[in-house]
Design a protein around this motif. Structure first.
Motif, PDB file in Angstrom:
ATOM      1  N   LEU A 123       0.824  -1.212   0.000  1.00 59.53           N
ATOM      2  CA  LEU A 123       0.000   0.000   0.000  1.00 59.53           C
ATOM      3  C   LEU A 123       0.862   1.268   0.000  1.00 59.53           C
ATOM      4  O   LEU A 123       0.360   2.373   0.228  1.00 59.53           O
ATOM      5  N   SER A 124       2.168   1.083  -0.235  1.00 58.68           N
ATOM      6  CA  SER A 124       3.137   2.192  -0.270  1.00 58.68           C
ATOM      7  C   SER A 124       3.268   2.946   1.047  1.00 58.68           C
ATOM      8  O   SER A 124       3.672   4.106   1.070  1.00 58.68           O
ATOM      9  N   LYS A 125       2.897   2.291   2.158  1.00 63.13           N
ATOM     10  CA  LYS A 125       3.071   2.926   3.474  1.00 63.13           C
ATOM     11  C   LYS A 125       4.427   2.495   4.039  1.00 63.13           C
ATOM     12  O   LYS A 125       4.501   1.716   4.995  1.00 63.13           O
ATOM     13  N   PHE A 126       5.489   3.028   3.417  1.00 61.05           N
ATOM     14  CA  PHE A 126       6.843   2.544   3.739  1.00 61.05           C
ATOM     15  C   PHE A 126       7.296   2.954   5.139  1.00 61.05           C
ATOM     16  O   PHE A 126       7.907   2.174   5.851  1.00 61.05           O
ATOM     17  N   GLU A 127       6.968   4.184   5.506  1.00 59.01           N
ATOM     18  CA  GLU A 127       7.364   4.671   6.833  1.00 59.01           C
ATOM     19  C   GLU A 127       6.679   3.841   7.923  1.00 59.01           C
ATOM     20  O   GLU A 127       7.309   3.399   8.885  1.00 59.01           O
ATOM     21  N   GLU A 128       5.386   3.641   7.739  1.00 62.18           N
ATOM     22  CA  GLU A 128       4.615   2.871   8.725  1.00 62.18           C
ATOM     23  C   GLU A 128       5.106   1.416   8.795  1.00 62.18           C
ATOM     24  O   GLU A 128       5.248   0.851   9.886  1.00 62.18           O
ATOM     25  N   SER A 130      14.809  -3.538   4.329  1.00 63.17           N
ATOM     26  CA  SER A 130      15.699  -2.856   3.397  1.00 63.17           C
ATOM     27  C   SER A 130      14.904  -2.207   2.258  1.00 63.17           C
ATOM     28  O   SER A 130      15.221  -1.090   1.827  1.00 63.17           O
ATOM     29  N   TYR A 131      13.861  -2.897   1.804  1.00 69.18           N
ATOM     30  CA  TYR A 131      13.056  -2.340   0.713  1.00 69.18           C
ATOM     31  C   TYR A 131      12.389  -1.023   1.141  1.00 69.18           C
ATOM     32  O   TYR A 131      12.331  -0.060   0.371  1.00 69.18           O
ATOM     33  N   CYS A 132      11.884  -0.975   2.362  1.00 70.56           N
ATOM     34  CA  CYS A 132      11.297   0.269   2.888  1.00 70.56           C
ATOM     35  C   CYS A 132      12.335   1.386   2.880  1.00 70.56           C
ATOM     36  O   CYS A 132      12.049   2.513   2.450  1.00 70.56           O
ATOM     37  N   GLU A 133      13.524   1.063   3.340  1.00 72.03           N
ATOM     38  CA  GLU A 133      14.584   2.077   3.391  1.00 72.03           C
ATOM     39  C   GLU A 133      14.948   2.560   1.992  1.00 72.03           C
ATOM     40  O   GLU A 133      15.162   3.766   1.765  1.00 72.03           O
ATOM     41  N   TYR A 134      14.974   1.610   1.052  1.00 72.93           N
ATOM     42  CA  TYR A 134      15.238   1.944  -0.354  1.00 72.93           C
ATOM     43  C   TYR A 134      14.194   2.928  -0.883  1.00 72.93           C
ATOM     44  O   TYR A 134      14.515   3.945  -1.489  1.00 72.93           O
ATOM     45  N   ARG A 135      12.917   2.644  -0.603  1.00 78.17           N
ATOM     46  CA  ARG A 135      11.848   3.514  -1.099  1.00 78.17           C
ATOM     47  C   ARG A 135      11.763   4.836  -0.343  1.00 78.17           C
ATOM     48  O   ARG A 135      11.216   5.823  -0.839  1.00 78.17           O
ATOM     49  N   LEU A 136      12.297   4.843   0.892  1.00 76.14           N
ATOM     50  CA  LEU A 136      12.325   6.088   1.673  1.00 76.14           C
ATOM     51  C   LEU A 136      13.592   6.899   1.374  1.00 76.14           C
ATOM     52  O   LEU A 136      13.867   7.896   2.030  1.00 76.14           O
ATOM     53  N   GLN A 164      21.509   3.136   4.498  1.00 74.17           N
ATOM     54  CA  GLN A 164      20.919   2.274   5.526  1.00 74.17           C
ATOM     55  C   GLN A 164      20.367   0.994   4.900  1.00 74.17           C
ATOM     56  O   GLN A 164      20.509  -0.096   5.462  1.00 74.17           O
ATOM     57  N   ALA A 165      19.751   1.117   3.737  1.00 76.98           N
ATOM     58  CA  ALA A 165      19.189  -0.049   3.046  1.00 76.98           C
ATOM     59  C   ALA A 165      20.282  -1.067   2.732  1.00 76.98           C
ATOM     60  O   ALA A 165      20.097  -2.277   2.929  1.00 76.98           O
ATOM     61  N   LEU A 166      21.428  -0.569   2.281  1.00 76.34           N
ATOM     62  CA  LEU A 166      22.557  -1.452   1.970  1.00 76.34           C
ATOM     63  C   LEU A 166      23.083  -2.114   3.243  1.00 76.34           C
ATOM     64  O   LEU A 166      23.361  -3.317   3.268  1.00 76.34           O
ATOM     65  N   LEU A 208      22.610  -0.239  -5.235  1.00 78.74           N
ATOM     66  CA  LEU A 208      23.901   0.190  -5.794  1.00 78.74           C
ATOM     67  C   LEU A 208      23.689   1.215  -6.909  1.00 78.74           C
ATOM     68  O   LEU A 208      24.449   2.175  -7.044  1.00 78.74           O
ATOM     69  N   TYR A 209      22.635   1.021  -7.682  1.00 76.45           N
ATOM     70  CA  TYR A 209      22.308   1.973  -8.755  1.00 76.45           C
ATOM     71  C   TYR A 209      21.986   3.343  -8.172  1.00 76.45           C
ATOM     72  O   TYR A 209      22.505   4.363  -8.605  1.00 76.45           O
ATOM     73  N   ARG A 210      21.131   3.358  -7.164  1.00 79.95           N
ATOM     74  CA  ARG A 210      20.759   4.628  -6.531  1.00 79.95           C
ATOM     75  C   ARG A 210      21.961   5.301  -5.857  1.00 79.95           C
ATOM     76  O   ARG A 210      22.011   6.515  -5.737  1.00 79.95           O
ATOM     77  N   LEU A 211      22.896   4.470  -5.391  1.00 82.69           N
ATOM     78  CA  LEU A 211      24.103   5.006  -4.756  1.00 82.69           C
ATOM     79  C   LEU A 211      25.147   5.424  -5.797  1.00 82.69           C
ATOM     80  O   LEU A 211      26.229   5.871  -5.457  1.00 82.69           O
ATOM     81  N   GLU A 212      24.780   5.240  -7.074  1.00 76.96           N
ATOM     82  CA  GLU A 212      25.655   5.564  -8.203  1.00 76.96           C
ATOM     83  C   GLU A 212      26.958   4.771  -8.181  1.00 76.96           C
ATOM     84  O   GLU A 212      27.985   5.226  -8.678  1.00 76.96           O
TER      85      GLU A 212
END
Lengths: 43, 169
Positions: B59-64, B82-88, B93-95, B118-122
């Protein structure tokens, strides 16, 4: 008066494939029917 | 003990049937209500806790979802956390969540997620190697999408004119 157009790199398309792994856990052991369970206990 | 199923157990069983039904239909707003019915009578039910996290993320409630994982100390849900952290957008932290999880070798879900982080971290060179490895060892319905991601990594590497464009064919 508008500046010349110039090409810039576009943001590449990137899919979130990890999301596909996000599934509910197996509920098999939670769903067995009470009748079936009773039968196995009483033989 | 009585032969009849006790009311609490029957309630849980019926709620799980709903979770299953709504989950299969991807109606996570309804599924979560059924999960809450289970947690109302069995607050420590690990399967229900897991289900609630999955519903919240869907439901995209990543913080919750992230707070729920921490509050209930759901340490086995490394992927979900980790997925929540990635989307937040908390990539470091996700890594760390994945790399501290001492799961080796990484199962496909964590490997896929780690590569996206890794992609998001460039960190494109590591990302490229990781995608090549996944592509070599996976056959699923998302092979085209994964090759698209590989091309995106290559495109980012190509921006650096001092380096050769990697061969991704």
């Amino acid at each position: 008066l508008t500046p010349d157009m110039e090409p810039i790199p576009c943001k590449p398309l990137f899919f979130d494939l990890a999301m596909n792994y996000l599934e509910l856990p197996s509920l098999e052991d939670k769903l067995e029917s009470p009748g079936k369970k009773g039968a196995s206990i009483t033989g | 003990m009585s032969k009849d199923t006790n009311p609490k157990e029957a309630q849980i069983k019926s709620a799980y049937a709903d979770v299953n039904k709504y989950g299969n239909n991807r109606e996570y707003d309804k599924a979560i209500k059924a999960v809450n019915r289970i947690l109302g009578v069995a607050p420590d039910d690990q399967t229900a806790l897991h289900c609630k996290v999955v519903c919240l993320v869907q439901l995209s409630k990543f913080e919750e979802a992230h707070k729920f994982i921490e509050k209930n100390r759901l340490t086995s849900l490394i992927f979900e956390k980790s997925y929540c952290e990635y989307r937040l957008n908390r990539q470091q932290q996700a890594l760390k969540t994945i790399d501290d999880g001492i799961v080796q070798p990484l199962p496909p879900n964590l490997k896929e997620l780690r590569t996206q982080i890794l992609y998001r971290l460039e960190r494109y060179e590591e990302c490229l190697d990781s995608y090549k490895d996944i592509i070599k060892n996976t056959s699923d319905e998302y092979e085209d999408e994964r090759r698209t991601n590989l091309s995106a990594v290559a495109a980012n590497l190509a921006v650096d004119k001092n380096k050769d464009v990697p061969d991704v064919t």
